[in-house]
Design an enzyme around this catalytic site. Structure first.
Site, PDB file in Angstrom:
ATOM      1  N   ASN A 106       6.161   5.762  -9.395  1.00  0.00           N
ATOM      2  CA  ASN A 106       6.137   6.035  -7.753  1.00  0.00           C
ATOM      3  C   ASN A 106       7.280   5.521  -7.169  1.00  0.00           C
ATOM      4  O   ASN A 106       7.282   5.083  -5.918  1.00  0.00           O
ATOM      5  CB  ASN A 106       4.715   5.274  -7.145  1.00  0.00           C
ATOM      6  CG  ASN A 106       4.389   5.896  -5.675  1.00  0.00           C
ATOM      7  OD1 ASN A 106       4.872   7.162  -5.612  1.00  0.00           O
ATOM      8  ND2 ASN A 106       3.886   5.164  -4.946  1.00  0.00           N
ATOM      9  N   ARG A 107       8.216   5.371  -7.884  1.00  0.00           N
ATOM     10  CA  ARG A 107       9.814   5.207  -7.367  1.00  0.00           C
ATOM     11  C   ARG A 107      10.651   6.148  -7.930  1.00  0.00           C
ATOM     12  O   ARG A 107      11.861   5.830  -7.673  1.00  0.00           O
ATOM     13  CB  ARG A 107      10.177   3.723  -7.774  1.00  0.00           C
ATOM     14  CG  ARG A 107       9.142   2.446  -6.822  1.00  0.00           C
ATOM     15  CD  ARG A 107       9.302   2.244  -5.685  1.00  0.00           C
ATOM     16  NE  ARG A 107       8.652   1.316  -5.072  1.00  0.00           N
ATOM     17  CZ  ARG A 107       7.235   1.159  -5.112  1.00  0.00           C
ATOM     18  NH1 ARG A 107       6.571   2.559  -5.305  1.00  0.00           N
ATOM     19  NH2 ARG A 107       6.701   0.048  -4.575  1.00  0.00           N
ATOM     20  N   HIS A 145      -0.360   4.155 -11.552  1.00  0.00           N
ATOM     21  CA  HIS A 145      -0.059   2.752 -11.864  1.00  0.00           C
ATOM     22  C   HIS A 145      -1.095   2.561 -12.943  1.00  0.00           C
ATOM     23  O   HIS A 145      -2.314   2.710 -12.760  1.00  0.00           O
ATOM     24  CB  HIS A 145      -0.283   1.859 -10.659  1.00  0.00           C
ATOM     25  CG  HIS A 145       1.127   2.132  -9.955  1.00  0.00           C
ATOM     26  ND1 HIS A 145       1.209   1.789  -8.516  1.00  0.00           N
ATOM     27  CD2 HIS A 145       2.303   2.485 -10.294  1.00  0.00           C
ATOM     28  CE1 HIS A 145       2.381   2.209  -8.196  1.00  0.00           C
ATOM     29  NE2 HIS A 145       3.073   2.291  -9.262  1.00  0.00           N
ATOM     30  N   ALA A 146      -0.706   2.252 -14.080  1.00  0.00           N
ATOM     31  CA  ALA A 146      -1.437   1.842 -15.203  1.00  0.00           C
ATOM     32  C   ALA A 146      -2.640   1.031 -14.933  1.00  0.00           C
ATOM     33  O   ALA A 146      -3.908   1.411 -15.381  1.00  0.00           O
ATOM     34  CB  ALA A 146      -0.575   1.587 -16.647  1.00  0.00           C
ATOM     35  N   TYR A 173      -4.624  -2.423  -5.151  1.00  0.00           N
ATOM     36  CA  TYR A 173      -5.800  -2.494  -4.478  1.00  0.00           C
ATOM     37  C   TYR A 173      -5.297  -2.986  -3.049  1.00  0.00           C
ATOM     38  O   TYR A 173      -4.262  -2.915  -2.878  1.00  0.00           O
ATOM     39  CB  TYR A 173      -6.519  -3.654  -5.234  1.00  0.00           C
ATOM     40  CG  TYR A 173      -5.843  -4.978  -5.143  1.00  0.00           C
ATOM     41  CD1 TYR A 173      -5.772  -6.059  -4.364  1.00  0.00           C
ATOM     42  CD2 TYR A 173      -4.845  -5.321  -6.358  1.00  0.00           C
ATOM     43  CE1 TYR A 173      -4.868  -7.331  -4.342  1.00  0.00           C
ATOM     44  CE2 TYR A 173      -4.366  -6.373  -6.461  1.00  0.00           C
ATOM     45  CZ  TYR A 173      -4.152  -7.464  -5.567  1.00  0.00           C
ATOM     46  OH  TYR A 173      -3.486  -8.570  -5.748  1.00  0.00           O
ATOM     47  N   GLU A 185      -4.227   0.142 -12.519  1.00  0.00           N
ATOM     48  CA  GLU A 185      -5.094   0.635 -11.425  1.00  0.00           C
ATOM     49  C   GLU A 185      -6.485   1.443 -11.656  1.00  0.00           C
ATOM     50  O   GLU A 185      -6.734   2.372 -11.382  1.00  0.00           O
ATOM     51  CB  GLU A 185      -4.693   1.125 -10.124  1.00  0.00           C
ATOM     52  CG  GLU A 185      -3.389   0.059  -9.711  1.00  0.00           C
ATOM     53  CD  GLU A 185      -2.470   0.655  -8.917  1.00  0.00           C
ATOM     54  OE1 GLU A 185      -2.395   1.987  -8.196  1.00  0.00           O
ATOM     55  OE2 GLU A 185      -1.242  -0.149  -8.676  1.00  0.00           O
ATOM     56  N   ARG A 235       2.071  -1.812 -15.396  1.00  0.00           N
ATOM     57  CA  ARG A 235       1.954  -1.026 -14.394  1.00  0.00           C
ATOM     58  C   ARG A 235       2.567   0.470 -14.373  1.00  0.00           C
ATOM     59  O   ARG A 235       2.228   1.487 -13.892  1.00  0.00           O
ATOM     60  CB  ARG A 235       2.605  -1.698 -13.004  1.00  0.00           C
ATOM     61  CG  ARG A 235       3.073  -0.694 -11.913  1.00  0.00           C
ATOM     62  CD  ARG A 235       3.932  -1.740 -10.861  1.00  0.00           C
ATOM     63  NE  ARG A 235       4.539  -1.077  -9.641  1.00  0.00           N
ATOM     64  CZ  ARG A 235       4.094  -0.822  -8.594  1.00  0.00           C
ATOM     65  NH1 ARG A 235       2.856  -1.241  -8.496  1.00  0.00           N
ATOM     66  NH2 ARG A 235       4.700  -0.210  -7.553  1.00  0.00           N
ATOM     67  N   GLU A 276      -5.296   2.816  -0.961  1.00  0.00           N
ATOM     68  CA  GLU A 276      -5.477   1.730  -1.873  1.00  0.00           C
ATOM     69  C   GLU A 276      -6.805   1.395  -1.841  1.00  0.00           C
ATOM     70  O   GLU A 276      -7.583   0.907  -0.870  1.00  0.00           O
ATOM     71  CB  GLU A 276      -4.547   0.468  -1.547  1.00  0.00           C
ATOM     72  CG  GLU A 276      -3.103   0.648  -1.203  1.00  0.00           C
ATOM     73  CD  GLU A 276      -2.283   0.610  -2.639  1.00  0.00           C
ATOM     74  OE1 GLU A 276      -2.986   0.065  -3.572  1.00  0.00           O
ATOM     75  OE2 GLU A 276      -1.277   1.070  -2.684  1.00  0.00           O
TER      76      GLU A 276
HETATM   77  O1  0X9 Z   1       3.803   0.048  -4.430  1.00  0.00           O
HETATM   78  C1  0X9 Z   1       3.060   1.009  -4.621  1.00  0.00           C
HETATM   79  O2  0X9 Z   1       3.640   1.965  -5.168  1.00  0.00           O
HETATM   80  C2  0X9 Z   1       1.891   1.070  -3.896  1.00  0.00           C
HETATM   81  N1  0X9 Z   1       1.156  -0.067  -3.825  1.00  0.00           N
HETATM   82  S1  0X9 Z   1       0.676  -0.561  -5.379  1.00  0.00           S
HETATM   83  O3  0X9 Z   1      -0.022  -1.963  -5.196  1.00  0.00           O
HETATM   84  N2  0X9 Z   1      -0.805   0.183  -5.786  1.00  0.00           N
HETATM   85  O4  0X9 Z   1       1.559  -0.430  -6.339  1.00  0.00           O
HETATM   86  C3  0X9 Z   1       1.808   1.975  -2.445  1.00  0.00           C
HETATM   87  C4  0X9 Z   1       2.408   3.295  -2.441  1.00  0.00           C
HETATM   88  C5  0X9 Z   1       2.660   3.699  -1.214  1.00  0.00           C
HETATM   89  N3  0X9 Z   1       3.668   4.520  -1.114  1.00  0.00           N
HETATM   90  C6  0X9 Z   1       3.810   6.048  -1.845  1.00  0.00           C
HETATM   91  N4  0X9 Z   1       2.596   6.531  -2.498  1.00  0.00           N
HETATM   92  N5  0X9 Z   1       4.799   6.492  -1.394  1.00  0.00           N
HETATM   93 ZN    ZN Z   2      -0.536   1.663  -7.240  1.00  0.00          ZN
END
Ligand code: 0X9
Ligand code: ZN
Length: 426
Positions: free
Chosen positions: A261-262, A186-187, A318, A189, A244, A392
């Protein structure tokens, strides 16, 4: 509310972001609030959208009260207050927080001119441009030339190599199970790449003179990619500090960016991801259709097919969480779930022992929120990693993504204490 939602669907948001002379988004006067939605969450999200509020993070309230952290533009503050929601101010002025992060610094040259000199520890006193991250990796590699090499895990959408470092020990290159780290997917972070670099630095610095560190490299091959989303990181530095996603364009939409990350091709397209290209959690058109996901996944698949993956960690910020599988479901559990949770807890305790920073631990979905198409589930079920975690980092909201540079070193030090504990005890 149905009508409002419909209108939002038809009329694409006219984002009225203010830009400065250099074309950078100005966040002066934005307030960061932690808001308890109460009642209808979908209606609440639509209200936020109509106020052009920026979604920072949220917690679905399995442990805490459900809340959303949002940045509200100055023009919308009165309208937000009129909603009469329970909220707490996390920051009075995001613009001031961004200023507090400090200017991007020049790359600090190693103190010795020798070829095998370690990078300067000043690297952890400031944030830097992406090009300096590459110089850091190059210098780190040349400090341990016989036990490391620079690696590339494919290319970003804009054509940059996704670079990292591979470290190994006495068994020789590629002879041990893998420890695989991703930073800065995520950009915005920024702390995550710095902490991953701190861990890599300590592994390199300790190999020749610290028996515990030597054992880590003798037992595992480390594959460390501090910045897996270089296009996004560069965009947060040139244009929008709160970006992000990646920077992928698509012919089907004018919206830019997919949440890497989706986008993992496992349990893709479910709760906690979005089908809407403008969303920060946009899952992509097809599973695995981002170049960044393809590159880092192919390396992961290769490691799984080789000596196997002992530990995967996706480093984020975070919130101060150590998160275990799964993201896609709150009821599924991994075969070794209770061991993962116990180890996450004791790793968190090790982290806390240094400076008192507390980390919450538990499965992603039940602790934070659902994340379909996330990395940890892919590594756990497809690549059979023994431990597939997301961490996180600091803080819990006061500074959020714009963590002051004065906290980089301590964040790295405490994470290193946690990782040493984990590598010694799992
Ligand atoms: O939403 C996310 O991708 C992560 N939180 S963030 O606020 N940094 O965006 C949680 C990621 C947890 N899930 C996986 N890595 N699968
Ligand atoms: Zn993230």
């Amino acid at each position: 509310m149905k009508l409002l939602q419909l209108l939002l669907l038809i009329a694409p948001l006219t984002l009225s972001l203010r830009l400065d002379r250099r074309g950078k988004v100005v966040y002066d006067g934005y307030k960061i609030l932690r808001v308890v939605p109460g009642g209808d969450v979908a209606a609440f999200e639509a209200q936020l959208e109509s106020l052009e509020a920026i979604d920072l993070t949220h917690n679905h309230g399995h442990l805490d009260e459900e809340h959303f952290d949002v940045a509200i533009p100055p023009e919308s503050l009165a309208a937000f207050e009129a909603l009469n929601l329970t909220s707490e101010v996390l920051s009075e002025d995001l613009g001031a927080d961004i200023a507090l992060e400090g200017e991007l610094a020049e790359y600090p040259e190693p103190e010795l001119a020798a070829a095998a000199a370690l990078p300067s520890l000043d690297w952890f006193q400031a944030y830097h441009a992406y090009s300096a991250h590459l110089t850091f990796l190059r210098d780190l590699q040349s400090a341990l030339p016989s036990n490391s090499e620079l690696i590339t895990a494919g290319k970003s959408f804009e054509g940059r190599d996704i670079q990292g470092i591979h470290l190994w020990g006495s068994g020789g290159k590629g002879s041990k199970p893998a420890v695989y780290f991703h930073g800065n997917v995520h950009a915005r972070e920024w702390i995550s790449s710095k902490v991953v670099e701190y861990i890599a630095y300590q592994l390199v610095a300790g190999y020749g003179n610290d028996a515990a560190v030597k054992a880590f490299l003798d037992n595992y091959d480390f594959y460390i990619l501090p910045v897996v989303n270089p296009d996004g990181l560069i965009y947060t530095q040139s244009t929008n500090r709160l970006w992000r996603k990646n920077r992928q364009t698509r012919s089907s939409t004018s919206a830019v960016g997919t949440d890497i990350n989706r986008n993992w091709p496992y349990k893709w397209d479910g709760t906690g991801s979005s089908t809407s290209p403008g969303s920060g959690r946009y899952r992509g058109e097809r599973a695995g259709d981002t170049p960044e996901n393809t590159g880092i996944r192919q390396l992961g698949d290769q490691l799984a097919a080789g000596r196997g993956i002992k530990l995967y960690i996706d480093w984020h910020s975070y919130g101060q969480y150590i998160l275990t599988p799964y993201g896609y479901s709150c009821s599924a559990s991994a075969e070794n779930q209770s061991r993962q949770n116990t180890l996450a807890r004791s790793t968190a305790n090790a982290i806390t022992s240094l400076y008192g920073t507390a980390f919450t631990t538990g499965p992603i979905c039940s602790t934070l929120y659902a994340t379909a198409g996330g990395s940890t589930d892919y590594f756990t079920d497809v690549n059979k990693a023994e431990f597939g975690w997301a961490i996180e980092l600091r803080d819990t909201g006061r500074n959020g993504f714009t963590l002051p540079a004065t906290q980089i070193l301590a964040s790295g030090e405490e994470a290193w204490v946690g990782i040493k504990y984990l590598l010694t005890n799992f």
